[in-house]
Design a protein around this motif. Structure first.
Motif, PDB file in Angstrom:
ATOM      1  N   THR A  76       0.319   3.051   7.392  1.00  5.28           N
ATOM      2  CA  THR A  76       0.873   2.000   6.534  1.00  5.28           C
ATOM      3  C   THR A  76       0.780   2.443   5.411  1.00  5.28           C
ATOM      4  O   THR A  76      -0.185   3.135   4.834  1.00  5.28           O
ATOM      5  N   PHE A  77       1.600   1.715   4.408  1.00  8.88           N
ATOM      6  CA  PHE A  77       1.699   2.148   2.955  1.00  8.88           C
ATOM      7  C   PHE A  77       1.673   0.871   2.082  1.00  8.88           C
ATOM      8  O   PHE A  77       2.341   0.027   2.453  1.00  8.88           O
ATOM      9  N   ASP A  78       1.197   0.772   0.956  1.00  9.34           N
ATOM     10  CA  ASP A  78       1.468  -0.240   0.146  1.00  9.34           C
ATOM     11  C   ASP A  78       2.684   0.274  -0.966  1.00  9.34           C
ATOM     12  O   ASP A  78       2.752   1.221  -1.327  1.00  9.34           O
ATOM     13  N   ILE A  79       3.677  -0.452  -0.951  1.00 12.20           N
ATOM     14  CA  ILE A  79       5.048  -0.075  -1.364  1.00 12.20           C
ATOM     15  C   ILE A  79       5.244  -0.396  -2.842  1.00 12.20           C
ATOM     16  O   ILE A  79       6.004  -0.024  -3.419  1.00 12.20           O
ATOM     17  N   ARG A  80       3.959  -0.887  -3.254  1.00 16.39           N
ATOM     18  CA  ARG A  80       3.774  -1.234  -4.901  1.00 16.39           C
ATOM     19  C   ARG A  80       3.216  -0.004  -5.295  1.00 16.39           C
ATOM     20  O   ARG A  80       3.676   0.365  -6.606  1.00 16.39           O
ATOM     21  N   THR A  81       2.331   0.704  -4.825  1.00 13.03           N
ATOM     22  CA  THR A  81       1.667   1.638  -5.335  1.00 13.03           C
ATOM     23  C   THR A  81       1.933   3.074  -4.514  1.00 13.03           C
ATOM     24  O   THR A  81       1.581   4.203  -4.940  1.00 13.03           O
ATOM     25  N   GLY A  82       2.499   3.081  -3.255  1.00 15.22           N
ATOM     26  CA  GLY A  82       2.700   4.347  -2.392  1.00 15.22           C
ATOM     27  C   GLY A  82       1.388   4.565  -1.687  1.00 15.22           C
ATOM     28  O   GLY A  82       1.363   5.601  -0.926  1.00 15.22           O
ATOM     29  N   GLU A  83       0.241   3.885  -2.081  1.00 14.91           N
ATOM     30  CA  GLU A  83      -1.028   4.396  -1.348  1.00 14.91           C
ATOM     31  C   GLU A  83      -0.941   4.220   0.081  1.00 14.91           C
ATOM     32  O   GLU A  83      -0.477   3.283   0.794  1.00 14.91           O
ATOM     33  N   ALA A  84      -1.654   5.203   0.783  1.00 12.75           N
ATOM     34  CA  ALA A  84      -1.565   5.352   2.348  1.00 12.75           C
ATOM     35  C   ALA A  84      -2.719   4.314   2.649  1.00 12.75           C
ATOM     36  O   ALA A  84      -3.965   4.406   2.002  1.00 12.75           O
ATOM     37  N   LEU A  85      -2.499   3.629   3.394  1.00 14.11           N
ATOM     38  CA  LEU A  85      -3.427   2.515   3.823  1.00 14.11           C
ATOM     39  C   LEU A  85      -4.378   2.403   5.159  1.00 14.11           C
ATOM     40  O   LEU A  85      -5.286   2.045   5.253  1.00 14.11           O
ATOM     41  N   SER A  86      -3.617   3.255   6.273  1.00  9.09           N
ATOM     42  CA  SER A  86      -4.096   3.251   7.332  1.00  9.09           C
ATOM     43  C   SER A  86      -3.932   4.580   8.105  1.00  9.09           C
ATOM     44  O   SER A  86      -2.827   5.173   7.825  1.00  9.09           O
ATOM     45  N   PHE A  87      -4.761   5.229   8.749  1.00 14.79           N
ATOM     46  CA  PHE A  87      -4.647   6.264   9.651  1.00 14.79           C
ATOM     47  C   PHE A  87      -3.432   6.160  10.501  1.00 14.79           C
ATOM     48  O   PHE A  87      -3.388   5.096  11.167  1.00 14.79           O
TER      49      PHE A  87
END
Length: 111
Positions: A76-87
């Motif tokens: 998963t990714f946070d669409i606001r920041t692009g940060e990867a959230l989960s493996f």
């Protein structure tokens, strides 16, 4: 002589054509695929290709917390920041500014 085109805004769609928690893939000139998301009344954009594998994020699902899940491996990714959230996703995806003007959604490519 080569012609250079500088596009600072790219038309995506009319705002009312994209429903809540929907994703639309687009390919602006000079860029790879981009996923444009609507969550409530806000619009976001990221690279469409997952940073873990060659999967299209626009084929995944986005939720009310602005998290998109890759359809291949469930990262998963946070669409606001692009940060990867989960493996298995560990690298971020690029985000792009989005604007809404006169009821139309645009990618702001000059930023």
């Amino acid at each position: 002589m080569d012609l250079v085109v500088n596009i600072s805004r790219f038309f995506v769609c009319a705002a009312d054509e994209l429903g809540n928690n929907e994703i639309r893939p687009v390919t602006p000139p000079g860029l790879g695929p981009v996923a444009v998301y609507r969550v409530e009344d806000a619009f976001y954009a990221t690279d469409d290709i997952c940073s873990h594998g060659h999967a299209s994020l626009s084929e995944g699902e986005v939720d009310e917390d602005c998290v998109v899940e890759c359809p291949w491996h469930g990262g998963t990714f946070d669409i606001r920041t692009g940060e990867a959230l989960s493996f298995p996703c560990v690298l971020p995806v690029k985000v792009y500014p989005v604007s809404v003007e006169d009821g139309n959604v645009y990618l702001d490519l000059g930023a």
